[in-house]
Design a protein around this motif. Structure first.
Motif: not given
Length: 283
Positions: A24-52
């Motif tokens: 997808d030519e995007s960057l995935a990272l974790v927001d560690m202590l919020r339990g989220d995965v964040v995908v940065v695709d240009g100006s679009h940000i997608d956030r998914r909660h995966v656990g504590r």
């Protein structure tokens, strides 16, 4: 010294574990202590909660993602909806996973730490493609950066409490041996955190509290220093066209509110060295 510039707005409280997704030519990272995965695709940000805790993320060779979560591992599809959590590796609520990466043989490794700071309470775990897990290093205080030499014969590992970048011999069974310090990081320069290995075998290390990312040649020589305009860089990876851009995650954890408005953003620089594709998990 070269200066990194903002690649994104603030996307995380404690951003960690970046990985470039060429699909997808995007960057995935974790927001560690919020339990989220964040995908940065240009100006679009997608956030998914995966656990504590979302400790680490890497792609799977069959599609989707493997995750380090609070007490072990999880598997997820491309959209991260309802990740499948594998059996926990421990019951001690003082322990949590912290950082991880895939080795050249398609296994996923992730290490733990004590949230109360107990020295030596953590360990490094390796999960193979058939989901078998074993401890491969013990007596770790703050398990952090992890990577491999270009030929896969050496592993690079950071226990942040040691202020070192260590090198080990490594084999296809996950065996670590013949430990030696590749580099020692002065306390005044910051705490060694996440790392990535470029296409020339250089090891890039984020210096938490040091406003910098540094590069060590395979022989341990310091060759590059990138200045990051916030104090807490956490990890780095290469991405973008030709994997020519070094992407750096950062944290606002523990900072006085408003003192560093860009803390938690991703920063980018073109350092003149390119990266290599991230190894995928084989399971």
């Amino acid at each position: 010294m070269i200066l990194a510039e903002p690649y994104s707005d603030v996307v995380a409280q404690h951003g960690e574990g970046p990985v470039w997704d060429p699909t997808d030519e995007s960057l995935a990272l974790v927001d560690m202590l919020r339990g989220d995965v964040v995908v940065v695709d240009g100006s679009h940000i997608d956030r998914r909660h995966v656990g504590r805790v979302a400790a680490a993320i890497r792609p799977r060779s069959q599609g989707g993602w493997v995750l380090g979560v609070e007490q072990g591992f999880a598997l997820a599809g491309r959209s991260f909806t309802e990740p499948s959590h594998l059996p926990p590796l421990w019951s001690d609520t003082d322990l949590r996973m912290n950082d991880g990466a895939c080795d050249p043989y398609g296994a996923f490794l992730c290490g733990s730490l004590s949230t109360s700071g107990r020295p030596g309470a953590g360990a490094l775990y390796r999960m193979t493609s058939d989901h078998e897990v074993k401890e491969v290093l013990g007596q770790i205080t703050t398990s952090n950066g992890l990577g491999w030499s270009l030929d896969g014969s050496r592993a690079y590992f950071i226990d942040s409490a040691t202020q070192r970048l260590d090198e080990y011999r490594y084999d296809e069974t996950g065996g670590f041996s013949d430990q030696r310090p590749l580099a020692r990081i002065p306390v005044a320069d910051g705490i060694p955190d996440g790392l990535t290995v470029d296409a020339e075998g250089g090891v890039w290390v984020a210096l938490y509290g040091g406003s910098a990312v540094v590069r060590y040649a395979p022989d341990g020589r310091l060759t590059h220093r990138v200045r990051v305009p916030v104090s807490q860089p956490t990890a780095c990876t290469f991405g973008g066209p030709g994997l020519a851009t070094l992407l750096v995650t950062t944290s606002s954890l523990g900072l006085e509110r408003g003192s560093e408005p860009l803390a938690g953003a991703v920063f980018a620089v073109v350092p003149g060295v390119v990266g290599q594709p991230s190894q995928a998990f084989g399971g």
